[in-house]
Motif scaffolding. Structure first.
Motif, PDB file in Angstrom:
ATOM      1  N   GLY A 107       0.864  -1.330   0.007  1.00 35.20           N
ATOM      2  CA  GLY A 107      -0.036  -0.204  -0.011  1.00 35.20           C
ATOM      3  C   GLY A 107       0.989   1.243  -0.290  1.00 35.20           C
ATOM      4  N   THR A 108       2.160   1.112   0.024  1.00 35.05           N
ATOM      5  CA  THR A 108       3.127   2.424   0.052  1.00 35.05           C
ATOM      6  C   THR A 108       3.690   2.343  -1.446  1.00 35.05           C
ATOM      7  OG1 THR A 108       5.263   1.175   0.507  1.00 35.05           O
ATOM      8  CG2 THR A 108       3.632   1.863   2.322  1.00 35.05           C
ATOM      9  N   ASP A 109       4.483   3.648  -1.780  1.00 36.04           N
ATOM     10  CA  ASP A 109       5.140   3.680  -2.762  1.00 36.04           C
ATOM     11  C   ASP A 109       6.511   3.806  -2.637  1.00 36.04           C
ATOM     12  OD1 ASP A 109       5.470   6.103  -1.761  1.00 36.04           O
ATOM     13  OD2 ASP A 109       4.770   7.435  -3.322  1.00 36.04           O
ATOM     14  N   THR A 110       6.924   2.949  -1.497  1.00 35.70           N
ATOM     15  CA  THR A 110       8.542   2.859  -1.277  1.00 35.70           C
ATOM     16  C   THR A 110       9.118   2.315  -2.282  1.00 35.70           C
ATOM     17  OG1 THR A 110       7.844   2.882   1.086  1.00 35.70           O
ATOM     18  CG2 THR A 110       9.936   2.255   0.337  1.00 35.70           C
ATOM     19  N   ARG A 111      10.157   2.769  -2.752  1.00 39.85           N
ATOM     20  CA  ARG A 111      11.026   2.121  -3.811  1.00 39.85           C
ATOM     21  C   ARG A 111      11.615   0.990  -3.189  1.00 39.85           C
ATOM     22  NH1 ARG A 111      12.523  -0.150  -7.888  1.00 39.85           N
ATOM     23  NH2 ARG A 111      14.221   0.664  -9.284  1.00 39.85           N
ATOM     24  N   LEU A 112      11.846  -0.254  -4.080  1.00 41.25           N
ATOM     25  CA  LEU A 112      12.303  -1.466  -3.461  1.00 41.25           C
ATOM     26  C   LEU A 112      13.371  -1.882  -4.456  1.00 41.25           C
ATOM     27  CD1 LEU A 112      12.626  -3.701  -1.585  1.00 41.25           C
ATOM     28  CD2 LEU A 112      10.586  -4.954  -2.200  1.00 41.25           C
ATOM     29  N   VAL A 113      14.537  -2.085  -3.967  1.00 40.48           N
ATOM     30  CA  VAL A 113      15.375  -2.771  -4.866  1.00 40.48           C
ATOM     31  C   VAL A 113      16.030  -4.221  -4.136  1.00 40.48           C
ATOM     32  CG1 VAL A 113      17.672  -2.800  -5.932  1.00 40.48           C
ATOM     33  CG2 VAL A 113      16.513  -0.935  -6.057  1.00 40.48           C
ATOM     34  N   HIS A 114      15.552  -5.184  -4.465  1.00 43.33           N
ATOM     35  CA  HIS A 114      15.649  -6.735  -3.851  1.00 43.33           C
ATOM     36  C   HIS A 114      16.992  -7.390  -4.345  1.00 43.33           C
ATOM     37  CE1 HIS A 114      14.719 -10.561  -1.949  1.00 43.33           C
ATOM     38  NE2 HIS A 114      15.037 -10.901  -3.224  1.00 43.33           N
ATOM     39  N   LEU A 115      17.875  -7.410  -3.710  1.00 41.89           N
ATOM     40  CA  LEU A 115      19.117  -8.207  -4.137  1.00 41.89           C
ATOM     41  C   LEU A 115      19.038  -9.575  -4.193  1.00 41.89           C
ATOM     42  CD1 LEU A 115      22.505  -6.549  -3.116  1.00 41.89           C
ATOM     43  CD2 LEU A 115      20.733  -5.690  -4.904  1.00 41.89           C
ATOM     44  N   SER A 116      19.369 -10.297  -5.281  1.00 40.44           N
ATOM     45  CA  SER A 116      19.345 -11.832  -5.462  1.00 40.44           C
ATOM     46  C   SER A 116      20.731 -12.229  -6.073  1.00 40.44           C
ATOM     47  CB  SER A 116      18.148 -12.330  -6.232  1.00 40.44           C
ATOM     48  OG  SER A 116      18.137 -13.772  -6.127  1.00 40.44           O
ATOM     49  N   ILE A 117      20.847 -13.383  -6.560  1.00 42.59           N
ATOM     50  CA  ILE A 117      22.009 -14.022  -6.443  1.00 42.59           C
ATOM     51  C   ILE A 117      22.209 -14.984  -7.794  1.00 42.59           C
ATOM     52  CG2 ILE A 117      21.516 -16.128  -5.145  1.00 42.59           C
ATOM     53  CD1 ILE A 117      24.963 -14.081  -5.075  1.00 42.59           C
ATOM     54  N   ASP A 118      23.362 -15.046  -8.479  1.00 47.77           N
ATOM     55  CA  ASP A 118      23.544 -16.031  -9.657  1.00 47.77           C
ATOM     56  C   ASP A 118      23.201 -17.104  -9.318  1.00 47.77           C
ATOM     57  OD1 ASP A 118      26.014 -16.277  -8.167  1.00 47.77           O
ATOM     58  OD2 ASP A 118      27.209 -15.618  -9.607  1.00 47.77           O
ATOM     59  N   THR A 144      16.202 -20.942  -1.761  1.00 50.64           N
ATOM     60  CA  THR A 144      15.413 -19.984  -1.032  1.00 50.64           C
ATOM     61  C   THR A 144      15.396 -18.458  -1.588  1.00 50.64           C
ATOM     62  OG1 THR A 144      17.285 -19.246   0.433  1.00 50.64           O
ATOM     63  CG2 THR A 144      16.122 -20.830   1.310  1.00 50.64           C
ATOM     64  N   MET A 145      16.662 -18.008  -2.396  1.00 48.04           N
ATOM     65  CA  MET A 145      16.623 -16.997  -2.984  1.00 48.04           C
ATOM     66  C   MET A 145      15.644 -16.765  -4.361  1.00 48.04           C
ATOM     67  SD  MET A 145      18.353 -14.998  -1.285  1.00 48.04           S
ATOM     68  CE  MET A 145      19.114 -13.534  -1.997  1.00 48.04           C
ATOM     69  N   ALA A 146      15.612 -18.041  -5.009  1.00 49.48           N
ATOM     70  CA  ALA A 146      14.711 -18.076  -5.973  1.00 49.48           C
ATOM     71  C   ALA A 146      13.247 -17.949  -5.458  1.00 49.48           C
ATOM     72  CB  ALA A 146      14.736 -19.423  -6.681  1.00 49.48           C
ATOM     73  N   ALA A 147      12.955 -18.678  -4.478  1.00 44.51           N
ATOM     74  CA  ALA A 147      11.687 -17.990  -4.014  1.00 44.51           C
ATOM     75  C   ALA A 147      11.341 -16.684  -3.474  1.00 44.51           C
ATOM     76  CB  ALA A 147      11.488 -19.367  -2.726  1.00 44.51           C
ATOM     77  N   ALA A 148      12.118 -16.152  -3.012  1.00 40.93           N
ATOM     78  CA  ALA A 148      12.273 -14.947  -2.748  1.00 40.93           C
ATOM     79  C   ALA A 148      12.044 -13.860  -3.904  1.00 40.93           C
ATOM     80  CB  ALA A 148      13.456 -14.432  -1.626  1.00 40.93           C
ATOM     81  N   GLU A 149      12.480 -14.315  -4.817  1.00 43.12           N
ATOM     82  CA  GLU A 149      12.322 -13.505  -6.172  1.00 43.12           C
ATOM     83  C   GLU A 149      10.921 -13.689  -6.405  1.00 43.12           C
ATOM     84  OE1 GLU A 149      16.735 -13.928  -8.413  1.00 43.12           O
ATOM     85  OE2 GLU A 149      14.972 -14.962  -9.495  1.00 43.12           O
TER      86      GLU A 149
END
Length: 340
Positions: A107-118, A144-149
């Motif tokens: 519900g917010t317009d907060t900018r999110l950059v989420h780091l994942s991994i190769d 777990t990182m793929a699931a978070a993506e």
């Protein structure tokens, strides 16, 4: 182009988060907060807050207090063996912590950059992975990182998911990160065994921080690869650390992944194609690691090639492997940890 502030950086004990905290903290004084787990008491500072991502109530209070307009989400457990031996911990930290963050941002317009991994890829092919390639991780960490993506894509389609490779920069304790672990073995006159057939696209944190600035300041929904131009095996990376640091070349061993133990399983060639990111930014954000092609291995005995004019040293390693000599303008680097 201006950054949305204030900015929260999660996972500051890790190499990307630690370097980003210093960079943005100096660029935007009083507008940046770094988040660390409560049990990591050694990492302290004026704008570092202890809060576990799994503690949704404490996390919500932090957001209520600061009203963050942007989040650089670097948090997670990346210790491959620990994740294999304790999958519940890995899923709790890497997925549930991200889920809590997403609920708070709803519900917010907060900018999110989420780091994942190769390591969301198995690397069983020829590498050069694109964002459209299917994920097929071989480790609990990668799963777990793929699931978070997937969760971020579902709950926050306007977010940027940035898949990074090995971040080359200083860590807060001198023990985290690829360079730290390899160098720590050589410093103690202990052998280090690395793989010929696990291939990555390492990136200077100096370059990553400037890329983060650009990415946070513009809408870039979806997944982007953020790997460096050089494709290096873990063995070649260790060769570089060994020779540039002036360490005993006999301490470096190499083997194929199949010769290693079953825990943790190892990915293969997970090199990433970052053309999509370059196209969206309009420039190449990453210099080669290492910056000087003289320090690129040409054969498996390359680290034995020394001369009296170029013997290598730990000081040289700090100057050109932890730091990018080509990035001086606009770069704020954290101090190197020193032994007590």
């Amino acid at each position: 182009m201006s950054l949305p502030l204030p900015l929260l950086i999660t996972g500051v004990p890790g190499v990307p988060g630690y370097n980003a905290l210093y960079h943005f903290g100096h660029r935007c004084p009083g507008q940046v907060v770094g988040l660390r787990p409560t049990d990591n008491w050694r990492l302290d500072g004026e704008h570092i807050v202890a809060c576990d991502m799994e503690d949704v109530d404490s996390l919500r209070r932090l957001f209520d207090e600061h009203q963050f307009r942007a989040v650089l989400h670097c948090a997670g457990s990346c210790a491959l063996k620990s994740c294999e031996l304790d999958p519940k911990m890995a899923w709790r930290i890497n997925l549930e912590g991200t889920r809590n963050l997403l609920h708070i941002l709803e519900g917010t317009d907060t900018r999110l950059v989420h780091l994942s991994i190769d390591l969301v890829f198995s690397g069983e092919g020829e590498g050069n992975m694109f964002e459209t390639d299917s994920t097929d991780p071989v480790t609990v960490y990668g799963k777990t990182m793929a699931a978070a993506e997937s969760l971020v894509s579902l709950m926050r389609p306007d977010a940027t998911i940035l898949r990074i490779s090995l971040p080359m920069g200083v860590s807060f304790n001198g023990h985290a990160g690829a360079i730290d672990w390899i160098q720590s073995r050589f410093k103690k006159q202990r052998p280090a065994t690395l793989y010929y057939d696990e291939v990555r696209t390492p990136t200077y944190t100096d370059c990553m921080n400037l890329a983060f600035e650009q990415i946070l300041a513009r809408p870039m929904p979806g997944i982007y690869h953020a790997g460096g131009p050089n494709r290096l095996s873990l063995f070649e990376i260790a060769q570089i650390v060994n020779r540039v640091g002036g360490y005993d070349p006999d301490l470096l061993m190499g083997c194929m992944r199949i010769e290693a133990g079953p825990i943790p399983p190892r990915a293969g060639n997970v090199t990433m194609n970052s053309a999509k990111l370059i196209d969206h930014l309009g420039f190449e954000p990453f210099h080669s690691w290492p910056y000087d092609e003289r320090y690129l291995p040409t054969h498996r005995e390359w680290h034995y090639d020394r001369s009296e004019h170029d013997p290598g040293s730990p000081e040289l390693l700090e100057e050109i492997l932890y730091c990018n000599p080509l990035r001086t303008e606009g770069i704020i680097r954290p101090p190197f940890p020193r032994p007590a």
